[in-house]
Design an enzyme around this catalytic site. Structure first.
Site, PDB file in Angstrom:
ATOM      1  N   LYS A  98       0.810  -1.225   0.000  1.00  0.00           N
ATOM      2  CA  LYS A  98       0.000   0.000   0.000  1.00  0.00           C
ATOM      3  C   LYS A  98       0.841   1.272   0.000  1.00  0.00           C
ATOM      4  CE  LYS A  98      -4.137  -1.977   0.249  1.00  0.00           C
ATOM      5  NZ  LYS A  98      -5.136  -1.829  -0.818  1.00  0.00           N
ATOM      6  N   GLU A 103      -9.634   6.033   3.198  1.00  0.00           N
ATOM      7  CA  GLU A 103     -10.445   4.945   3.737  1.00  0.00           C
ATOM      8  C   GLU A 103      -9.497   3.792   4.008  1.00  0.00           C
ATOM      9  OE1 GLU A 103      -9.781   5.198   0.593  1.00  0.00           O
ATOM     10  OE2 GLU A 103      -9.255   3.126   0.125  1.00  0.00           O
ATOM     11  N   SER A 125       1.567  -9.656  -0.963  1.00  0.00           N
ATOM     12  CA  SER A 125       1.221  -8.241  -0.786  1.00  0.00           C
ATOM     13  C   SER A 125       1.445  -7.700   0.614  1.00  0.00           C
ATOM     14  CB  SER A 125      -0.237  -8.019  -1.210  1.00  0.00           C
ATOM     15  OG  SER A 125      -1.112  -8.811  -0.424  1.00  0.00           O
TER      16      SER A 125
HETATM   17  C1  LIG Z   1      -1.775  -7.006   2.457  1.00  0.00           C
HETATM   18  C2  LIG Z   1      -2.914  -6.630   1.585  1.00  0.00           C
HETATM   19  N1  LIG Z   1      -3.083  -7.252   0.411  1.00  0.00           N
HETATM   20  C3  LIG Z   1      -4.115  -6.946  -0.401  1.00  0.00           C
HETATM   21  C4  LIG Z   1      -5.058  -6.010  -0.057  1.00  0.00           C
HETATM   22  C5  LIG Z   1      -6.214  -5.787  -0.978  1.00  0.00           C
HETATM   23  O1  LIG Z   1      -6.145  -4.592  -1.677  1.00  0.00           O
HETATM   24  P1  LIG Z   1      -5.764  -4.547  -3.207  1.00  0.00           P
HETATM   25  O2  LIG Z   1      -6.653  -5.504  -3.902  1.00  0.00           O
HETATM   26  O3  LIG Z   1      -6.013  -3.133  -3.599  1.00  0.00           O
HETATM   27  O4  LIG Z   1      -4.349  -4.922  -3.352  1.00  0.00           O
HETATM   28  C6  LIG Z   1      -4.927  -5.325   1.154  1.00  0.00           C
HETATM   29  C7  LIG Z   1      -5.914  -4.318   1.534  1.00  0.00           C
HETATM   30  O5  LIG Z   1      -6.075  -3.898   2.608  1.00  0.00           O
HETATM   31  C8  LIG Z   1      -3.830  -5.643   1.991  1.00  0.00           C
HETATM   32  O6  LIG Z   1      -3.662  -5.031   3.171  1.00  0.00           O
END
Ligand SMILES: Cc1ncc(COP(=O)(O)O)c(C=O)c1O
Lengths: 256, 399
Positions: free
Chosen positions: B92, B114, B385
């Site tokens: 993020k 948000e 992620s």
């Molecule tokens: C670690 C992590 N992966 C994925 C996401 C999902 O968001 P996005 O689909 O925008 O990557 C989030 C959202 O809070 C997250 O914290």
């Protein structure tokens, strides 16, 4: 000539437009409230189509929308309730709501049904001007509906002119940079209205958002053609048991 | 010239999805962004500051790690793109660094955001602290409870966390409240959206800021394997920002399979799910036309996922377009499968992933059965992620 046009020819000061959410406080209170608004002296009715995620609305209208949806209100039910409204209602009626439910209904079927019920115009705050011009304008025209766009203090003169040109019926001037139901006083209001009126707009101007009583209505409409009241009326409906009595009392509190 | 997948048209449409369905009160802000974001992003001085912060502050490039034991278990070469090692623990921050630099150049004084899982909230609070900006984060009451460690971090960083009690009390309504707040203060405030959702230009802007993920994957994979391209890239999708970043530089490489994993909650057809492409239809939410979960009457359906970051009834318009054109392969993992995925990664590689990320791990065991890959496919990259610190309570409840 459209009903809105006729209205503004006859009366161009102090037009009172009142908003309420269809299906609030009860599923079947749409007609009783409309009748009481008309007999109480409102000039225009803005009928809100409840939506789960109303982005431009404050807590009062959000809550009324949730109640209406929980009561079972949807577009089919709304059209069922207003299909014969013209037997009782002679003042202009406008549908206000968000694009998503309208799209699911189908934009053209929606316009066809609205026009057949005697609806005069639409306010769809999240319909962009670009999509209106390129996709939806011919449909609106085909069914003889007025499309009413919003302008705000942040709208440039050039864009006000454009939105005025795209609108018919009237232009909706949002009183400040805010969502509905806000009570914050906007210090730039007079200058904003003067700016709008200096542009020789083709449409009458009604001011909405944040008007809650007679004093507010008079201030908002001192230079414009009229005003729109929503959240304050919803609050009055929530408080009163008898919707007809509550409606009449509210309208006279503004007009008397 | 053939149309590139990564680029929306001038009105913000990827195929039939996108646009800017916003009330007039936001028009000036969104228009200002639309007309300026690319110019600002291309300024050498902006790029210099952005790249330096990504390197020294975020800790980029993040490693592309060859997961040996996981690879042995499944019989592919599995690489993990370690976004969990970014400062604040998730991808993020790639986006929030970019957007705060942009907000400063637009003369904004205050930031709102948000958050669902709290990772975007923490990443926003972090860059606001870094730049001395006021920060207000909207977070659903339900998410405040299930992601408590991130609430504490935001407070520590000086952000104000506003509990959202309307509707689902999760990410959808946190986004509604942030948009309403922006309407109320459009001049001084910039809204840092946390995913590839929202009105144009947000989906494109956020995808560009996150595209560093796939830019690095290309270079690192070449270094490690000599290969130009992986056979597949796998990422979880809430709104879709980590997936957009991990896919970005492979979007027009037809031989790379792009596998997006949605949250199936208790099961796709259980009535408690967030698998948008399987359950959704075309509609408008939070300013763009995309796929979303809704009733026949166009009311938004409240989704369910154990993972706060995937508990969202829509997906970004780029992903809707990848789905519509079948360029993307959309899979899903249930709450239970993702918990198992988290445990598996923890115990085979010593990496505790975020619950969101665990959904991407969870599909590994189903790829063969679902015949998603070709026989000759060998090299898989999973976008890791985020890390799982914020989810330890949930993990312990289910262990
Ligand atoms: C670690 C992590 N992966 C994925 C996401 C999902 O968001 P996005 O689909 O925008 O990557 C989030 C959202 O809070 C997250 O914290």
């Amino acid at each position: 000539m459209s009903r809105l046009e006729k209205l503004f020819l006859k009366k161009n000061k102090g037009i009172l437009n009142i908003y309420f959410t269809a299906g609030f406080p009860e599923l079947n209170t749409v007609m009783p409230i409309m009748e009481a608004l008309q007999s109480g002296g409102a000039d225009i009715i803005e009928l809100g189509m409840p939506y789960s995620d109303p982005l431009a609305d404050g807590p009062v209208i959000q809550q009324s929308s949730q109640v209406a949806l929980a009561n079972g209100m949807d577009l089919d039910n709304l059209f069922l309730q207003i299909t014969n409204m013209r037997k009782a209602i002679s003042i202009p009626v406008i549908l206000m709501g968000y694009m998503n439910p309208v799209l699911q209904y189908g934009f053209e079927p929606f316009c066809a049904k609205a026009a057949a019920s005697g609806v005069d115009g639409l306010i769809l705050p999240d319909l962009p001007a670009h999509e209106f011009e390129t996709i939806y304008a011919p449909v609106i025209k085909k069914y003889g509906l007025d499309m009413i766009f919003l302008v705000s203090p942040e709208t440039s003169n050039e864009r006000v002119m454009k939105l005025d040109a795209l609108s018919s019926g009237f232009l909706y001037a949002v009183s400040s940079s805010s969502i509905t139901g806000s009570s914050a006083v906007y210090s730039g209001f007079d200058a904003y209205i003067d700016r709008l009126l200096s542009l020789s707009l083709k449409n009458p101007v009604l001011v909405g958002f944040g008007i809650s009583d007679k004093a507010g209505f008079q201030k908002a409409t001192a230079k414009t053609n009229g005003g729109i009241i929503g959240s304050a009326f919803i609050k009055a409906l929530s408080a009163g048991k008898d919707v007809k009595a509550a409606t009449k009392a509210f309208v006279s509190s503004i007009l008397q | 010239m053939t149309k590139r997948f990564s680029e929306p048209d001038e009105n913000g449409y990827y195929g039939s999805f996108g646009g800017a369905y916003i009330p007039e009160m936001l028009h000036r802000n969104v228009e200002e962004l639309r007309t300026r974001y690319l110019d600002i992003m291309h300024e050498p001085e902006f790029q210099q500051e952005f790249q330096l912060l990504l390197k020294d502050y975020v800790g980029r490039p993040t490693p592309l790690y060859f997961a040996k034991r996981l690879s042995e278990r499944y019989g592919w070469d599995i690489y993990l793109k370690r976004e969990d090692l970014c400062h604040t623990g998730a991808h993020k921050i790639n986006n929030t660094i970019g957007q705060i630099l942009l907000a400063i150049r637009l003369g904004k004084k205050r930031i709102i955001a948000e958050t669902g899982a709290g990772q975007h909230g923490v990443a926003t609070a972090t860059v606001c602290a870094l730049k001395g900006m006021e920060c207000v984060v909207f977070m659903g009451e339900k998410d405040i409870q299930r992601q408590a460690p991130n609430v504490a971090r935001m407070k520590m960083l000086g952000a104000k966390v506003v509990p959202v009690t309307s509707g689902s009390r999760t990410l959808k309504d946190a986004t509604n409240e942030a948009i309403r707040e922006w309407i109320n203060d459009p001049v001084d405030t910039h809204y840092i959206i946390g995913s590839v959702v929202g009105p144009h230009p947000y989906p494109d802007m956020v995808a560009r800021f996150q595209s560093v993920i796939s830019a690095e994957i290309r270079v690192q994979l070449k270094e490690k394997t000599g290969k130009e391209l992986p056979d597949a890239v796998i990422a979880c999708v809430g709104g879709g920002s980590n997936a957009a970043g991990a896919f970005y530089h492979f979007l027009d490489e037809k031989n790379v399979k792009l596998i997006a994993v949605e949250a199936a909650g208790l099961g796709v057809n259980s009535g408690s799910s967030a698998a948008t492409t399987q359950l959704g239809t075309v509609g408008i939410l939070h300013g763009s036309k995309s796929l979303l979960m809704q009733t026949r009457d166009g009311q938004i359906v409240e989704p369910h996922s154990i993972s706060a970051g995937l508990d969202y009834p829509g997906i970004g318009p780029l992903h809707a377009h990848l789905f519509e054109t079948a360029r993307g392969i959309f899979l899903s993992a249930t709450d239970e499968e993702s918990l198992a995925g988290a445990l598996e990664l923890s115990r085979t590689e010593g990496i505790i992933p975020a619950l969101e990320t665990a959904h991407a791990i969870a599909v590994l065991s189903t790829l063969r059965e679902k015949k998603v890959l070709d026989e000759e496919d060998r090299t898989l990259v999973i976008c890791l992620s985020g890390r799982g610190d914020k989810d330890m309570n949930t993990y312990m409840e289910h262990l």
